[in-house]
Design a protein around this motif. Structure first.
Motif, short mmCIF file in Angstrom:
data_model
loop_
_atom_site.label_atom_id
_atom_site.label_comp_id
_atom_site.label_asym_id
_atom_site.label_seq_id
_atom_site.Cartn_x
_atom_site.Cartn_y
_atom_site.Cartn_z
N GLY A 9 0.72 -1.10 0.01
CA GLY A 9 -0.10 0.20 -0.02
C GLY A 9 0.79 1.34 -0.03
O GLY A 9 2.00 0.95 0.18
N GLY A 10 0.25 2.51 -0.17
CA GLY A 10 0.97 3.59 -0.06
C GLY A 10 0.27 4.86 -0.60
O GLY A 10 -1.25 4.73 -1.22
N LEU A 11 0.60 5.95 -0.89
CA LEU A 11 0.04 7.08 -1.56
C LEU A 11 0.57 7.22 -3.28
O LEU A 11 1.58 7.12 -3.46
N VAL A 12 -0.75 7.49 -3.92
CA VAL A 12 -0.49 7.15 -5.42
C VAL A 12 -1.41 8.44 -5.94
O VAL A 12 -2.54 8.66 -5.51
N GLN A 13 -1.02 8.99 -6.95
CA GLN A 13 -1.96 10.17 -7.83
C GLN A 13 -3.01 9.27 -8.32
O GLN A 13 -3.11 8.25 -8.86
N PRO A 14 -4.08 10.22 -8.63
CA PRO A 14 -5.43 9.71 -9.58
C PRO A 14 -4.62 9.26 -10.76
O PRO A 14 -3.93 9.94 -11.44
N GLY A 15 -5.15 8.29 -11.33
CA GLY A 15 -4.72 7.49 -12.64
C GLY A 15 -3.42 6.85 -12.52
O GLY A 15 -3.11 5.95 -13.46
N GLY A 16 -2.79 6.80 -11.37
CA GLY A 16 -1.97 5.89 -11.18
C GLY A 16 -2.12 4.41 -10.63
O GLY A 16 -3.14 3.82 -10.99
N SER A 17 -0.91 3.71 -10.39
CA SER A 17 -1.15 2.20 -10.39
C SER A 17 -0.44 1.88 -9.19
O SER A 17 0.46 2.53 -8.60
N LEU A 18 -0.64 0.59 -8.68
CA LEU A 18 -0.18 0.12 -7.40
C LEU A 18 -0.28 -1.37 -7.52
O LEU A 18 -1.38 -1.79 -8.13
N ARG A 19 0.49 -2.18 -7.08
CA ARG A 19 0.21 -3.66 -7.00
C ARG A 19 0.41 -4.09 -5.07
O ARG A 19 1.53 -3.96 -4.61
N LEU A 20 -0.62 -4.60 -4.89
CA LEU A 20 -0.66 -5.28 -3.46
C LEU A 20 -0.20 -6.60 -3.46
O LEU A 20 -0.58 -7.58 -4.43
N SER A 21 0.38 -6.97 -2.41
CA SER A 21 0.59 -8.52 -2.32
C SER A 21 -0.07 -9.06 -1.11
O SER A 21 -0.08 -8.40 -0.10
#
Length: 123
Positions: A9-21
Motif C-alpha cells: 500500500g501507499g500514496l498514489v496520484q489519481p490515474g496511477g497504479s499500485l500492486r498489493l501482495s
C-alpha cells in the motif's frame, strides 16, 4: 498457524497504479480460494474480488476492468494490481483466505484475514 499478510500500500496520484501482495503461511496455498476486500473511511467493508484455487477470478463492478487479481502458488502469494486509481479507491485493503482446501468458492468461507494495507489516492 494459518495467516495472511498484506503489503504494497501507499500514496498514489489519481490515474496511477499500485500492486498489493498477500503472503500466506500455514495454508495449503495452492488448494484454497482467496479474496480481496476494502474498507474506506466511514464505510463498511466491501468485496473487491476473488481468485479460486483453479485461477477463476471474480470482481466487483466498481473495479472490473481496472483491477486484476493473480496468484503465484510457488511463492504463496496473491496479488492485486490496481490501475486507473481514483480518489474513491482510497481504503484499507484486506486479503482473505479460505483455510479449508479443495472447497468450492463462496465468499462466506473466507475466514482468515490480514491486518490490511492502506491505499491513498490523492493529488
Amino acid at each position: 498457524q494459518a495467516q495472511v499478510v498484506e503489503s504494497g500500500g501507499g500514496l498514489v496520484q489519481p490515474g496511477g497504479s499500485l500492486r498489493l501482495s498477500c503472503t500466506g503461511s500455514g495454508l495449503w496455498f495452492s488448494d484454497i480460494n482467496m479474496g480481496w476486500f476494502r474498507q474506506a473511511p466511514g464505510k463498511e467493508r466491501e468485496f473487491v474480488g476473488a481468485i479460486t484455487r483453479d485461477g477463476t477470478t471474480y470482481y466487483a463492478d466498481s473495479v472490473r476492468g481496472r483491477f486484476t487479481i493473480s496468484r503465484d502458488n510457488a511463492k504463496n502469494k496473491m496479488y492485486l494490481q490496481l490501475n486507473g486509481l481514483r480518489p474513491e479507491d482510497t481504503a484499507v485493503y484486506y486479503c482473505a483466505a479460505d483455510q479449508t482446501p479443495f472447497r468450492q468458492y463462496e465468499m462466506r468461507h473466507l475466514d482468515i484475514w490480514g491486518q490490511g494495507t492502506l491505499v491513498t489516492v490523492s493529488s
